[in-house]
Design a protein around this motif. Structure first.
Motif, mmCIF file in Angstrom:
data_model
loop_
_atom_site.group_PDB
_atom_site.id
_atom_site.type_symbol
_atom_site.label_atom_id
_atom_site.label_comp_id
_atom_site.label_asym_id
_atom_site.label_seq_id
_atom_site.Cartn_x
_atom_site.Cartn_y
_atom_site.Cartn_z
ATOM 1 N N VAL A 60 98.589 68.979 95.959
ATOM 2 C CA VAL A 60 97.084 68.515 94.866
ATOM 3 C C VAL A 60 97.978 67.373 94.008
ATOM 4 O O VAL A 60 98.630 68.355 93.165
ATOM 5 N N GLY A 61 98.070 66.657 93.845
ATOM 6 C CA GLY A 61 98.544 65.413 92.856
ATOM 7 C C GLY A 61 97.396 65.670 91.359
ATOM 8 O O GLY A 61 97.006 66.969 90.548
ATOM 9 N N SER A 62 96.983 64.701 90.467
ATOM 10 C CA SER A 62 96.089 64.508 90.042
ATOM 11 C C SER A 62 94.420 65.776 90.669
ATOM 12 O O SER A 62 93.904 65.430 91.062
ATOM 13 N N PRO A 63 94.108 66.890 89.179
ATOM 14 C CA PRO A 63 92.610 67.643 89.412
ATOM 15 C C PRO A 63 92.132 66.575 89.459
ATOM 16 O O PRO A 63 90.967 67.169 89.635
ATOM 17 N N ILE A 64 92.316 65.761 89.012
ATOM 18 C CA ILE A 64 91.163 64.656 88.224
ATOM 19 C C ILE A 64 90.364 63.349 89.060
ATOM 20 O O ILE A 64 90.982 62.824 89.584
ATOM 21 N N ARG B 259 101.333 65.071 87.128
ATOM 22 C CA ARG B 259 100.391 64.653 88.695
ATOM 23 C C ARG B 259 99.428 63.451 89.063
ATOM 24 O O ARG B 259 99.299 62.841 89.645
ATOM 25 N N VAL B 260 98.906 63.070 87.420
ATOM 26 C CA VAL B 260 98.404 62.149 87.552
ATOM 27 C C VAL B 260 99.455 60.971 87.717
ATOM 28 O O VAL B 260 98.951 59.762 88.703
ATOM 29 N N ASN B 263 100.382 61.158 91.360
ATOM 30 C CA ASN B 263 99.442 59.642 92.368
ATOM 31 C C ASN B 263 99.407 58.428 92.918
ATOM 32 O O ASN B 263 99.744 57.343 93.605
ATOM 33 N N PRO B 338 95.042 57.613 87.865
ATOM 34 C CA PRO B 338 96.484 57.262 88.537
ATOM 35 C C PRO B 338 96.250 55.397 88.598
ATOM 36 O O PRO B 338 97.149 54.880 88.346
#
Lengths: 177, 355
Positions: A60-64, B259-260, B263, B338
């Protein structure tokens, strides 16, 4: 299913965070990658609670989640707030006991489930959330009693183990609706 | 998968600290890190440890000082405004060369600010935070698994170098749940012959102190401490590279923004833009080497931050300004999307990196 982004939203006390945690554990039981992110803030009783759950085959990349594939709205403010954000072709599950209006968009699939009424009628008034989860898993083709039991056993504390079967009943009720 | 449990980042830090042998926690509640204190309050009494909710952040950090001086693994946690209050104590810990673990689950500032996620304490963390010349080892996890692993690593580094390790997370990292394996490898704590644990009348007593009124001596202490810092810079920098092999553009991001950014990078790659990422895991020491290497290769670097641009300074220093470095940010508790990062990538790609 590659990646499913799901947004659950309702009043505090409806079991939104619990339902999300159950979904995440269900994904984990199925060997998927998962993330669970709650809204947090200076919330008061009766205020809005939401959580983002991502279940994916890949890390999973962004959890948002800004644009959910699936929105579960358990009250009107939640539908008002998030209806527009659902991706075209996405899914909205609405608790039609508490949400009197219809979804305005015509590019999403909508399921109206009178979850709160069904929960009361069947003797588990606090499990409207799980009725909706049952429907959600059925839509995803992930409705599987054994895995659901495993997931439930992770989110229901040992002290409340007697609630497992009741939760399972609520899930089945939702799936069949 | 069977051994993985779902945990909040905050809880993972707390459990990992216990696994690392920490039996002393002192804190004062503040959103969005309170789960750490709550977890410790529940667990510590059951395993013979100490959980103490102090009367203030300042009291808590001084209790940390006391236990650190006695040679035990000890920690405190807070969020941005609370770390400001603890900063006097952090300086004293540095001046006394004491090992400790401090967690900052950042929220938006300045002042009391808000309670939503932020990365705007980067300067505060990497430049020491209190008065005087000193550094802390700063670890920036980007998953709940890393929240656990870097907590253990933080204790180990603190003990090895007799200094404070800080876990620099943010509200999102603290609140989110992910599967985590708690099968963590822990190296035993080293001997601490300097600890003030009683002489048993068999040795000269140890002194732990940050007061040094003779300038020649105080200068010597500072020089020695910076020799140690230089060694750490050479040996302990940690980072992760993502799709950097053929990258024409690079993103610099840590923690939640990395993490953003991932994506956005995946989406940009689909559109034919060769972009990668360097994710610092240690913010101090800053991983200079990968940026130096990238500076000879990429056309531009985008620093993605939840601040008005703080890490970007370190990126510019590391690359010696050989390539343009632009900022892509949100602040005040807002989080970059993203889409926003993708736009920033397209913007630099369109003009080939030129400013």
């Amino acid at each position: 299913m590659s990646t499913k982004q799901m947004l659950l939203s309702g009043f505090g006390g409806q079991g939104i965070l619990f339902a999300g945690k159950f979904l995440a554990y269900k994904g984990l039981t199925d060997g998927k990658q998962v993330s669970w992110l709650p809204s947090y803030g200076p919330e008061m009783r009766g205020g809005t609670a939401s959580c983002s759950v991502i279940i994916s085959d890949e890390a999973v990349g962004s959890p948002i989640i800004s644009n959910p594939d699936i929105l579960v709205a358990m009250n009107l403010p939640s539908l008002d707030k998030f209806e527009k954000s659902v991706v075209p072709g996405g899914v909205i599950l609405a608790d039609s006991t508490l949400i009197e209006r219809k979804v305005e968009r015509d590019d999403v699939t909508v399921y109206y489930i009178p979850a709160t009424r069904l929960a009361s009628e069947n003797g588990f008034p606090t499990l409207a959330n799980m009725i909706l989860m049952g429907k959600l898993l059925e839509i995803l083709g992930e409705f599987n009693a054994d895995d659901m039991k495993v997931a439930l056993s992770k989110v229901i504390s040992a002290k409340r183990a007697d609630m497992l079967e009741t939760n399972l009943k609520a899930l089945e009720l939702g799936a069949k609706f | 998968m069977a051994d993985k449990v779902l945990m909040k980042g905050n809880e993972a830090i707390a459990e990992a600290a216990i696994i690392a042998g920490c039996r002393h926690y002192f804190g004062y509640p503040i959103t969005p890190q309170t789960e750490i204190a709550a977890y410790m309050a529940k667990k510590m009494p059951k395993i013979g440890g100490v959980f103490l909710q102090a009367e203030s952040e300042i009291a808590a950090i001084n209790m940390v000082y006391g236990v650190a001086a006695a040679g035990k693994r000890v920690m405190t946690s807070s969020s941005s405004p609370g770390i400001s209050l603890k900063s006097e104590g952090l300086s004293y810990l540095a001046g006394s060369d004491l090992p400790a673990l401090v967690v900052n689950v950042q929220r938006g500032g300045p002042g009391l600010g808000g309670i939503q996620p932020s990365q705007s304490d980067y300067f505060q963390a990497t430049r020491g935070s209190g008065h005087g010349d000193y550094h802390m080892i700063v670890l920036a996890p980007s998953s709940v698994q890393e929240m656990a692993e870097l907590t253990v690593k933080g204790f180990e580094l603190a003990d090895t170098y007799r200094m404070t390790s800080m876990i620099l997370a943010d509200g999102t990292m603290g609140q989110m749940m992910e599967p985590v394996s708690l099968d963590l490898e822990v190296k035993p704590a080293p001997e601490k012959p300097w600890a003030t644990v009683g002489t048993k009348l068999q040795r000269k007593h140890n002194i732990v102190n940050s007061l040094s009124l003779v300038p020649e001596e105080l200068e010597k202490f500072n020089f020695e401490r910076y020799e140690r810092y230089n060694y750490i810079k050479e040996n302990e920098a940690m980072y992760e590279e993502y799709l950097m092999d053929d990258a024409e553009y690079a993103i610099a991001a840590f923690g939640i923004t990395s993490r953003v950014a991932k994506n956005a990078i995946n989406e940009a790659r689909k559109q034919g833009i060769k972009v990668g990422m360097i994710r610092p895991i240690t913010l101090w020491p800053f991983p200079v080497a990968p940026f130096k290497k990238a500076a000879d290769k990429v056309k531009a670097i985008i620093s993605v931050e939840l601040s008005m641009g703080q890490m970007i300074d370190d990126v510019k220093l590391a690359t010696e300004c050989k390539v343009p470095v632009t900022l892509c940010n949100r602040v005040g508790g807002m989080i970059v999307s993203p889409e926003q990062v993708l736009e920033a990538i397209k913007a630099v790609a369109e003009n080939g990196g030129a400013k």
